[in-house]
Design a protein around this motif. Structure first.
Motif, PDB file in Angstrom:
ATOM      1  N   PRO A  43      24.434  61.653 -28.239  1.00  0.00           N
ATOM      2  CA  PRO A  43      23.227  62.774 -29.167  1.00  0.00           C
ATOM      3  C   PRO A  43      23.854  63.882 -28.366  1.00  0.00           C
ATOM      4  CG  PRO A  43      22.466  61.362 -27.906  1.00  0.00           C
ATOM      5  CD  PRO A  43      23.650  60.712 -27.794  1.00  0.00           C
ATOM      6  N   ALA A  44      23.545  65.125 -29.340  1.00  0.00           N
ATOM      7  CA  ALA A  44      23.698  66.416 -28.699  1.00  0.00           C
ATOM      8  C   ALA A  44      22.906  66.785 -27.766  1.00  0.00           C
ATOM      9  CB  ALA A  44      23.948  66.975 -30.637  1.00  0.00           C
ATOM     10  N   LEU A  45      23.025  66.764 -26.899  1.00  0.00           N
ATOM     11  CA  LEU A  45      21.606  67.464 -26.008  1.00  0.00           C
ATOM     12  C   LEU A  45      22.852  67.897 -24.906  1.00  0.00           C
ATOM     13  CD1 LEU A  45      19.589  63.813 -25.862  1.00  0.00           C
ATOM     14  CD2 LEU A  45      18.877  66.511 -27.257  1.00  0.00           C
ATOM     15  N   ASN A  46      21.746  68.512 -24.329  1.00  0.00           N
ATOM     16  CA  ASN A  46      22.659  69.542 -22.819  1.00  0.00           C
ATOM     17  C   ASN A  46      22.884  68.519 -22.238  1.00  0.00           C
ATOM     18  OD1 ASN A  46      22.834  71.210 -24.869  1.00  0.00           O
ATOM     19  ND2 ASN A  46      21.510  72.138 -24.766  1.00  0.00           N
ATOM     20  N   ASP A  47      21.678  68.106 -21.793  1.00  0.00           N
ATOM     21  CA  ASP A  47      21.169  67.268 -20.259  1.00  0.00           C
ATOM     22  C   ASP A  47      22.429  65.895 -20.481  1.00  0.00           C
ATOM     23  OD1 ASP A  47      19.527  69.455 -19.499  1.00  0.00           O
ATOM     24  OD2 ASP A  47      17.941  69.284 -19.951  1.00  0.00           O
ATOM     25  N   ILE A  48      23.211  65.864 -20.806  1.00  0.00           N
ATOM     26  CA  ILE A  48      23.828  64.251 -21.093  1.00  0.00           C
ATOM     27  C   ILE A  48      25.020  64.925 -20.602  1.00  0.00           C
ATOM     28  CG2 ILE A  48      21.917  63.623 -21.757  1.00  0.00           C
ATOM     29  CD1 ILE A  48      24.306  62.627 -24.462  1.00  0.00           C
ATOM     30  N   ILE A  49      26.064  63.845 -19.850  1.00  0.00           N
ATOM     31  CA  ILE A  49      27.333  63.886 -19.831  1.00  0.00           C
ATOM     32  C   ILE A  49      27.945  63.097 -20.964  1.00  0.00           C
ATOM     33  CG2 ILE A  49      29.045  64.124 -18.427  1.00  0.00           C
ATOM     34  CD1 ILE A  49      27.531  64.544 -15.916  1.00  0.00           C
ATOM     35  N   SER A  50      28.979  63.284 -21.942  1.00  0.00           N
ATOM     36  CA  SER A  50      29.405  62.434 -22.937  1.00  0.00           C
ATOM     37  C   SER A  50      30.537  62.386 -22.802  1.00  0.00           C
ATOM     38  CB  SER A  50      28.823  62.888 -24.232  1.00  0.00           C
ATOM     39  OG  SER A  50      29.034  64.449 -24.807  1.00  0.00           O
ATOM     40  N   SER A  51      31.537  63.686 -21.866  1.00  0.00           N
ATOM     41  CA  SER A  51      33.161  63.732 -22.389  1.00  0.00           C
ATOM     42  C   SER A  51      33.277  62.311 -20.319  1.00  0.00           C
ATOM     43  CB  SER A  51      33.915  64.870 -21.534  1.00  0.00           C
ATOM     44  OG  SER A  51      35.159  64.891 -21.428  1.00  0.00           O
ATOM     45  N   GLN A  52      34.422  61.742 -21.210  1.00  0.00           N
ATOM     46  CA  GLN A  52      34.732  60.988 -19.400  1.00  0.00           C
ATOM     47  C   GLN A  52      35.835  61.688 -18.738  1.00  0.00           C
ATOM     48  OE1 GLN A  52      37.503  58.000 -21.159  1.00  0.00           O
ATOM     49  NE2 GLN A  52      36.632  57.378 -22.579  1.00  0.00           N
ATOM     50  N   ASN A  53      36.294  62.904 -18.923  1.00  0.00           N
ATOM     51  CA  ASN A  53      36.802  64.192 -18.237  1.00  0.00           C
ATOM     52  C   ASN A  53      36.068  65.404 -17.543  1.00  0.00           C
ATOM     53  OD1 ASN A  53      39.159  62.635 -19.122  1.00  0.00           O
ATOM     54  ND2 ASN A  53      39.483  63.859 -20.498  1.00  0.00           N
ATOM     55  N   ASP A  54      34.435  65.196 -17.517  1.00  0.00           N
ATOM     56  CA  ASP A  54      33.860  66.040 -16.863  1.00  0.00           C
ATOM     57  C   ASP A  54      33.903  65.470 -15.886  1.00  0.00           C
ATOM     58  OD1 ASP A  54      31.330  67.468 -16.105  1.00  0.00           O
ATOM     59  OD2 ASP A  54      30.367  67.313 -18.321  1.00  0.00           O
ATOM     60  N   PRO A  55      33.995  67.164 -14.652  1.00  0.00           N
ATOM     61  CA  PRO A  55      33.618  66.980 -13.738  1.00  0.00           C
ATOM     62  C   PRO A  55      33.013  66.456 -13.073  1.00  0.00           C
ATOM     63  CG  PRO A  55      34.350  69.400 -14.156  1.00  0.00           C
ATOM     64  CD  PRO A  55      34.126  68.375 -15.644  1.00  0.00           C
ATOM     65  N   LEU A  56      31.954  66.486 -12.972  1.00  0.00           N
ATOM     66  CA  LEU A  56      31.352  66.309 -12.751  1.00  0.00           C
ATOM     67  C   LEU A  56      30.587  64.591 -12.111  1.00  0.00           C
ATOM     68  CD1 LEU A  56      27.840  68.324 -13.835  1.00  0.00           C
ATOM     69  CD2 LEU A  56      28.728  68.199 -11.616  1.00  0.00           C
ATOM     70  N   LEU A  57      31.572  63.888 -12.980  1.00  0.00           N
ATOM     71  CA  LEU A  57      32.316  62.467 -13.122  1.00  0.00           C
ATOM     72  C   LEU A  57      32.490  62.076 -11.348  1.00  0.00           C
ATOM     73  CD1 LEU A  57      33.047  61.717 -16.812  1.00  0.00           C
ATOM     74  CD2 LEU A  57      30.110  61.176 -15.168  1.00  0.00           C
ATOM     75  N   ARG A  58      33.352  63.229 -11.060  1.00  0.00           N
ATOM     76  CA  ARG A  58      33.933  63.125 -10.046  1.00  0.00           C
ATOM     77  C   ARG A  58      33.056  63.339  -8.603  1.00  0.00           C
ATOM     78  NH1 ARG A  58      37.891  67.107 -12.051  1.00  0.00           N
ATOM     79  NH2 ARG A  58      38.209  65.758 -14.160  1.00  0.00           N
ATOM     80  N   VAL A  59      32.076  63.575  -8.954  1.00  0.00           N
ATOM     81  CA  VAL A  59      30.924  64.045  -7.049  1.00  0.00           C
ATOM     82  C   VAL A  59      29.702  63.017  -7.468  1.00  0.00           C
ATOM     83  CG1 VAL A  59      29.911  66.531  -6.906  1.00  0.00           C
ATOM     84  CG2 VAL A  59      31.555  66.443  -8.324  1.00  0.00           C
ATOM     85  N   ALA A  60      29.246  62.262  -6.420  1.00  0.00           N
ATOM     86  CA  ALA A  60      27.685  62.232  -5.839  1.00  0.00           C
ATOM     87  C   ALA A  60      27.316  62.933  -4.735  1.00  0.00           C
ATOM     88  CB  ALA A  60      27.966  60.884  -5.134  1.00  0.00           C
TER      89      ALA A  60
END
Length: 382
Positions: free
Chosen positions: A276-293
């Motif tokens: 869904p088109a929501l600002n607070d979700i990550i839907s792209s596989q290349n979002d750099p936030l996915l590389r950070v814990a």
């Protein structure tokens, strides 16, 4: 500097855990699935009884943050009405079962998970360690091997069901009818032979498995990368920065589909083919936030020495593809127990650096102030 306290247990619904921003109340839905009504209800209760923030855990559960002594009873009453609370704290503690989020209607996984969960709750005499858990990983190939669990239900090399103790590459062949009793018997063996913490550690200490669990060999492990947002036959997987979402976001997601919790701090929207088109979700596989814990940090966590999330957001764009960054508020490393390319561990006056290790490292390479880290973030990954 005082060492952080390792409590050895996780918060529950009926056993909340105090933290820097109030009580943490963990919700463990049956088979890791929230109906749309349940998801909407949890969103409402989080707004009314907490601080509006929800953490997704590595055990495929969710935690409502910021609950107060005054709002706790109202929260529990609401969760009971949603059928999301166990009868007793003991029953709640006995059922730690993570289910592959990729199960599909009719494949038997949901039914097996429900039977195993209810059977564990009925084992009043079975006293397992607080973090002892089960993984029902019955897809064509395992996807939960990197998820913490002590007894694993998987497939053998011929695709047949296998009950395998973590730390061993063999197990006992089971059928859907014998699976539950076999898993419970393995847990009883663990307790009766002196197991104290985790199954793998017990076997490493020399415990000898019953012969039934040494016959069938598990399917070879295919290393899979950390899951990223994608569409599967079960639905669409979406992420959130550091595994945290706002109640309003959960409420919006509830209008689209039932939700499955995953051990990757993501949600699977059941049956959907696009995010869904929501600002607070990550839907792209290349979002750099996915590389950070990053853990909650100070002041949300009473054991954290410094804030973490602002720094994590600032450094995320500098983490190269294929590398990872972990920012931990203390040396426990709750957000990412495994090694990361770069780990920054909060100290009283800055962040200690660990390369290719975790927050529990015996020694640290250097300590940097916040200003130093933000001045030349590229240097961390050279």
């Amino acid at each position: 500097m005082s060492m952080p306290i390792v409590k050895g247990w996780c918060p529950g619904g009926l056993r909340p855990m105090p933290s820097g921003d109030g009580l943490l109340v963990r919700v463990k839905p049956l088979i890791g699935r929230l109906t749309q009504t349940q998801a909407a209800g949890v969103a409402y209760l989080t707004e009314q009884c907490g601080n509006g923030l929800i953490d997704l855990s590595a055990r495929a559960t969710l935690t409502i943050r910021g609950v107060t002594d005054q709002t706790y009873d109202r929260l529990i009453t609401g969760l009971k009405e949603l059928n999301l609370i166990d009868p007793t704290p003991e029953a709640e503690a006995r059922r730690n079962c993570i289910v592959t989020p990729y199960w599909e209607s009719g494949d038997g996984t949901a039914e097996l998970a429900e039977r195993l969960t209810k059977a564990l709750q009925g084992q009043k005499g079975l006293r397992l360690p607080g973090k002892f858990g089960f993984a029902l990983d019955t897809g064509p190939f395992p996807v939960l091997r990197d998820t913490s669990a002590d007894i694993r239900i998987e497939r053998d090399t011929n695709g047949m069901l296998l009950c395998r103790p973590d730390g061993a590459d063999t197990g006992a062949h089971v059928t859907p009818d014998s699976l539950v009793q076999t898993a419970i018997s393995l847990a009883e063996w663990f307790v009766s032979t002196g197991g104290r913490t985790r199954m793998a550690a017990h076997l490493a200490d020399g415990a000898v498995l019953p012969s039934a669990f040494t016959v069938m060999k598990a399917a070879s492990y295919r290393k899979i990368p950390q899951p990223v947002p994608h569409v599967s036959s079960a639905g669409v997987l979406v992420g959130f920065a550091f595994g945290q979402l706002q109640a309003v976001t959960l409420g919006a997601l509830a209008t689209h589909a039932p939700l499955r919790l995953t051990p990757w701090r993501m949600l699977l929207l059941e049956g959907q083919t696009q995010a869904p088109a929501l600002n607070d979700i990550i839907s792209s596989q290349n979002d750099p936030l996915l590389r950070v814990a990053a853990c909650t940090g100070a002041p949300g966590c009473s054991q954290a020495l410094l804030p973490t999330r602002h720094l994590a957001h600032a450094l995320a764009p500098y983490v190269p593809q294929g590398q990872s960054l972990h920012i931990s508020g203390c040396s426990k490393g709750c957000a990412h127990p495994n090694a990361a390319t770069v780990t920054l561990v909060a100290q009283e006056r800055g962040f200690a650096l660990v390369r290719n290790g975790n927050a529990c490292a015996v020694s640290y390479e250097h300590t940097f102030s916040l200003a130093m880290l933000l001045e030349d973030p590229d240097a961390l990954f050279l």
